[in-house]
Design a protein around this motif. Structure first.
Motif, PDB file in Angstrom:
ATOM      1  N   SER A 235      34.572 -39.020 -33.555  1.00 33.90           N
ATOM      2  CA  SER A 235      34.385 -38.947 -31.914  1.00 33.90           C
ATOM      3  C   SER A 235      34.327 -40.171 -31.504  1.00 33.90           C
ATOM      4  CB  SER A 235      35.537 -38.009 -31.484  1.00 33.90           C
ATOM      5  OG  SER A 235      33.894 -36.825 -31.289  1.00 33.90           O
TER       6      SER A 235
ATOM      7  N   SER B 269      29.479 -38.195 -28.495  1.00 38.66           N
ATOM      8  CA  SER B 269      29.549 -37.429 -29.564  1.00 38.66           C
ATOM      9  C   SER B 269      27.762 -37.669 -30.329  1.00 38.66           C
ATOM     10  CB  SER B 269      30.120 -37.700 -30.487  1.00 38.66           C
ATOM     11  OG  SER B 269      30.619 -36.447 -31.312  1.00 38.66           O
ATOM     12  N   SER B 270      27.184 -36.584 -29.864  1.00 40.27           N
ATOM     13  CA  SER B 270      25.774 -36.671 -30.355  1.00 40.27           C
ATOM     14  C   SER B 270      25.915 -36.566 -31.758  1.00 40.27           C
ATOM     15  CB  SER B 270      25.183 -36.215 -29.855  1.00 40.27           C
ATOM     16  OG  SER B 270      25.383 -34.529 -29.864  1.00 40.27           O
ATOM     17  N   TRP B 271      27.240 -35.643 -32.088  1.00 40.06           N
ATOM     18  CA  TRP B 271      27.455 -34.809 -33.731  1.00 40.06           C
ATOM     19  C   TRP B 271      27.646 -35.974 -34.611  1.00 40.06           C
ATOM     20  CZ3 TRP B 271      23.658 -30.950 -34.798  1.00 40.06           C
ATOM     21  CH2 TRP B 271      23.286 -30.107 -34.202  1.00 40.06           C
ATOM     22  N   SER B 272      28.380 -36.725 -34.058  1.00 37.39           N
ATOM     23  CA  SER B 272      28.947 -37.837 -34.274  1.00 37.39           C
ATOM     24  C   SER B 272      27.762 -38.837 -34.665  1.00 37.39           C
ATOM     25  CB  SER B 272      30.413 -38.653 -33.717  1.00 37.39           C
ATOM     26  OG  SER B 272      31.159 -37.790 -33.725  1.00 37.39           O
TER      27      SER B 272
ATOM     28  N   SER C  10      38.780 -37.455 -28.428  1.00 39.90           N
ATOM     29  CA  SER C  10      39.004 -36.055 -28.621  1.00 39.90           C
ATOM     30  C   SER C  10      39.102 -35.364 -27.857  1.00 39.90           C
ATOM     31  CB  SER C  10      37.572 -35.301 -28.895  1.00 39.90           C
ATOM     32  OG  SER C  10      37.169 -35.809 -27.465  1.00 39.90           O
TER      33      SER C  10
ATOM     34  N   ARG D 174      44.050 -33.613 -31.595  1.00 40.56           N
ATOM     35  CA  ARG D 174      42.797 -32.140 -31.634  1.00 40.56           C
ATOM     36  C   ARG D 174      43.602 -31.135 -32.124  1.00 40.56           C
ATOM     37  NH1 ARG D 174      39.172 -31.436 -27.635  1.00 40.56           N
ATOM     38  NH2 ARG D 174      39.043 -28.829 -28.422  1.00 40.56           N
TER      39      ARG D 174
ATOM     40  N   PHE E 157      37.213 -27.651 -36.713  1.00 41.26           N
ATOM     41  CA  PHE E 157      37.717 -28.058 -35.898  1.00 41.26           C
ATOM     42  C   PHE E 157      36.446 -29.188 -34.560  1.00 41.26           C
ATOM     43  CE2 PHE E 157      40.744 -28.739 -32.738  1.00 41.26           C
ATOM     44  CZ  PHE E 157      40.332 -28.647 -31.444  1.00 41.26           C
ATOM     45  N   LEU E 158      35.359 -28.871 -35.862  1.00 39.16           N
ATOM     46  CA  LEU E 158      34.417 -29.861 -35.367  1.00 39.16           C
ATOM     47  C   LEU E 158      34.362 -31.662 -36.025  1.00 39.16           C
ATOM     48  CD1 LEU E 158      32.118 -27.615 -34.985  1.00 39.16           C
ATOM     49  CD2 LEU E 158      33.618 -28.421 -32.484  1.00 39.16           C
ATOM     50  N   VAL E 159      33.885 -32.372 -35.778  1.00 38.48           N
ATOM     51  CA  VAL E 159      33.022 -33.773 -36.233  1.00 38.48           C
ATOM     52  C   VAL E 159      31.488 -33.519 -35.724  1.00 38.48           C
ATOM     53  CG1 VAL E 159      35.502 -35.358 -35.795  1.00 38.48           C
ATOM     54  CG2 VAL E 159      34.020 -35.266 -34.021  1.00 38.48           C
ATOM     55  N   PRO E 160      30.938 -34.081 -36.581  1.00 41.34           N
ATOM     56  CA  PRO E 160      31.930 -34.861 -37.968  1.00 41.34           C
ATOM     57  C   PRO E 160      31.644 -34.613 -39.027  1.00 41.34           C
ATOM     58  CG  PRO E 160      29.248 -35.370 -38.140  1.00 41.34           C
ATOM     59  CD  PRO E 160      29.432 -34.452 -37.033  1.00 41.34           C
TER      60      PRO E 160
ATOM     61  N   ASP F  85      29.862 -30.324 -40.856  1.00 48.38           N
ATOM     62  CA  ASP F  85      29.359 -30.092 -39.859  1.00 48.38           C
ATOM     63  C   ASP F  85      27.380 -30.393 -40.585  1.00 48.38           C
ATOM     64  OD1 ASP F  85      28.414 -26.371 -38.959  1.00 48.38           O
ATOM     65  OD2 ASP F  85      26.616 -27.480 -39.237  1.00 48.38           O
ATOM     66  N   THR F  86      26.911 -31.131 -39.736  1.00 46.10           N
ATOM     67  CA  THR F  86      25.764 -31.463 -39.711  1.00 46.10           C
ATOM     68  C   THR F  86      24.801 -31.420 -40.651  1.00 46.10           C
ATOM     69  OG1 THR F  86      26.493 -33.087 -37.048  1.00 46.10           O
ATOM     70  CG2 THR F  86      24.533 -33.807 -38.598  1.00 46.10           C
ATOM     71  N   LEU F  87      24.412 -30.834 -40.675  1.00 48.91           N
ATOM     72  CA  LEU F  87      23.410 -30.195 -41.816  1.00 48.91           C
ATOM     73  C   LEU F  87      23.963 -29.965 -43.380  1.00 48.91           C
ATOM     74  CD1 LEU F  87      20.795 -26.746 -40.570  1.00 48.91           C
ATOM     75  CD2 LEU F  87      20.386 -29.239 -40.823  1.00 48.91           C
TER      76      LEU F  87
ATOM     77  N   HIS G 134      19.794 -28.135 -34.745  1.00 46.14           N
ATOM     78  CA  HIS G 134      20.673 -28.129 -34.742  1.00 46.14           C
ATOM     79  C   HIS G 134      21.478 -26.481 -34.242  1.00 46.14           C
ATOM     80  CE1 HIS G 134      24.078 -26.835 -37.918  1.00 46.14           C
ATOM     81  NE2 HIS G 134      24.684 -27.897 -38.052  1.00 46.14           N
TER      82      HIS G 134
ATOM     83  N   PHE H  76      29.739 -32.867 -26.006  1.00 48.16           N
ATOM     84  CA  PHE H  76      30.803 -32.369 -27.073  1.00 48.16           C
ATOM     85  C   PHE H  76      31.146 -32.708 -28.343  1.00 48.16           C
ATOM     86  CE2 PHE H  76      32.729 -37.079 -25.741  1.00 48.16           C
ATOM     87  CZ  PHE H  76      33.185 -36.560 -26.647  1.00 48.16           C
TER      88      PHE H  76
HETATM   89  N1  LIG Z   1      27.174 -27.654 -35.863  1.00 51.40           N
HETATM   90  C1  LIG Z   1      28.111 -29.076 -35.534  1.00 51.40           C
HETATM   91  C2  LIG Z   1      28.205 -29.060 -34.377  1.00 51.40           C
HETATM   92  C3  LIG Z   1      29.659 -30.534 -33.740  1.00 51.40           C
HETATM   93  C4  LIG Z   1      30.268 -29.991 -33.117  1.00 51.40           C
HETATM   94  O1  LIG Z   1      30.150 -29.636 -31.642  1.00 51.40           O
HETATM   95  N2  LIG Z   1      31.055 -31.782 -32.236  1.00 51.40           N
HETATM   96  C5  LIG Z   1      31.946 -31.861 -31.104  1.00 51.40           C
HETATM   97  C6  LIG Z   1      31.458 -33.366 -30.781  1.00 51.40           C
HETATM   98  S1  LIG Z   1      30.107 -33.932 -31.002  1.00 51.40           S
HETATM   99  C7  LIG Z   1      33.086 -31.283 -32.153  1.00 51.40           C
HETATM  100  O2  LIG Z   1      33.783 -32.099 -32.468  1.00 51.40           O
HETATM  101  N3  LIG Z   1      33.927 -31.002 -30.461  1.00 51.40           N
HETATM  102  C8  LIG Z   1      35.327 -30.615 -30.611  1.00 51.40           C
HETATM  103  C9  LIG Z   1      35.933 -32.095 -29.724  1.00 51.40           C
HETATM  104  O3  LIG Z   1      35.812 -32.787 -29.358  1.00 51.40           O
HETATM  105  O4  LIG Z   1      37.164 -31.270 -29.426  1.00 51.40           O
HETATM  106  C10 LIG Z   1      27.343 -29.605 -36.710  1.00 51.40           C
HETATM  107  O5  LIG Z   1      25.927 -29.095 -37.032  1.00 51.40           O
HETATM  108  O6  LIG Z   1      28.435 -30.823 -36.945  1.00 51.40           O
END
Ligand SMILES: N[C@@H](CCC(=O)N[C@@H](CS)C(=O)NCC(=O)O)C(=O)O
Length: 219
Positions: A10, A15-18, A39, A45, A55-58, A69-71, A105, A219
Motif C-alpha cells: 500500500s 506502510s511500514s510492513w509494505s 488503502s 479494501r 486482509f493485510l499487505v504485503p 505476512d512479512t515473516l 514482528h 497501518f
Molecule cells: N503481521 C503483518 C502486518 C501487516 C500489516 O499490518 N499491514 C498493514 C499495512 S502496514 C495493512 O495491511 N493494514 C490494512 C490496510 O491497510 O487496509 C505482516 O507482518 O505482514
C-alpha cells in the motif's frame, strides 16, 4: 524470463510492513511487479480482502504461490534465494536474527502507535512518552548488541539480512520524530537510510499524493 512475482503493497509513505516486504524482495534479488493498493478506498479494501486472506499487505505471489505476512515472506524468499543471505549462514547467528525479527514482528506496540511511519513528515523535538521511549531503548540495545557481536556495518555483519529489513522502518521513524541515538546506533540508522533501495522507496513515497490526515496512524 517472464516475471512471475507480484508484491502487493500500500502507501509507500505510511506502510511500514509494505516497506519491509519490498526491501526483502529487493534484497533477495527477485524480479517482481509492484501492485500498489491505496488503502483509503473502500473498493480497494474489498479487493485486498480477496487478495490476501489476512486482509493485510504485503503479500507476495510467486510462481502461483501466495505468501502473506512479512515473516513468512522473508522465510519464503530465503528458501527460493538461499544465496542472497537473508538469514546469516551461522546457525547461532541465524537464531539470533530470527529472534530479533520475531521481536519486531510481534512487539514494539508503543513505538508503532506513538511514532507512526510517515516518510514525508518531520517533527523536530518530538516529545516521546515513556512507553515509546522504552521501546526505543530496547531497539537501541538490540542494535548495539548486534553491531558489537557481528562487527557491523549491518546487524549481522557485512551485508544486510532480514533483520535490517525488519528494522528499516524504525530508522525512518527515528528520522521523522527526531529521536536522539548514541554513536553506533545513529551511524547505523544513517547507513540504512542511505541504502540505494531505501532511497528509491523514499523517493517514491515523496511522490505520493499529499497526506490524508486520518492515515497519520500505523497501518
Ligand atoms: N503481521 C503483518 C502486518 C501487516 C500489516 O499490518 N499491514 C498493514 C499495512 S502496514 C495493512 O495491511 N493494514 C490494512 C490496510 O491497510 O487496509 C505482516 O507482518 O505482514
Amino acid at each position: 524470463m517472464a516475471n512471475t512475482a507480484t508484491l502487493t503493497i500500500s502507501s509507500k509513505n505510511y506502510s511500514s510492513w509494505s516497506l519491509r516486504g519490498w526491501l526483502l524482495c529487493r534484497m533477495a534479488g527477485i524480479e517482481f511487479e509492484e501492485q500498489v493498493k491505496p488503502s483509503d478506498d473502500p473498493s480497494t479494501r474489498a479487493e485486498l480482502l480477496l487478495l490476501s486472506p489476512s486482509f493485510l499487505v504485503p503479500k507476495l505471489t510467486h510462481d502461483g504461490i501466495a505468501v502473506w505476512d512479512t515473516l513468512a515472506i522473508g522465510e519464503y524468499l530465503n528458501e527460493i534465494r538461499p544465496g542472497a543471505g537473508l538469514l546469516p549462514a551461522d546457525r547461532a547467528a541465524r537464531a539470533h536474527c530470527r529472534s530479533i525479527c520475531g521481536e519486531m514482528h510481534s512487539g514494539f506496540a508503543n513505538l508503532r502507535s506513538a511514532l507512526a511511519m510517515n516518510l514525508k513528515a518531520r517533527h523536530p523535538k518530538f516529545k516521546v512518552w515513556a512507553g515509546a521511549q522504552a521501546d526505543i531503548d530496547r531497539v537501541a540495545t538490540i542494535w548495539r548488541e548486534c553491531l558489537t557481536k557481528y562487527g557491523g556495518p549491518f546487524l549481522f555483519g557485512a551485508a544486510p539480512t532480514m533483520a535490517d529489513a525488519m528494522y528499516a522502518p524504525v530508522c525512518t521513524r527515528f528520522v521523522t520524530y527526531d529521536v536522539k541515538l548514541d554513536g553506533a546506533c545513529a551511524e547505523y540508522c544513517k547507513r540504512i537510510m542511505s541504502l540505494p533501495h531505501m532511497q528509491e522507496w523514499i523517493k517514491a513515497a515523496q511522490a505520493e499524493p499529499d497526506e490524508v490526515e486520518e492515515l497519520d496512524v500505523e497501518f
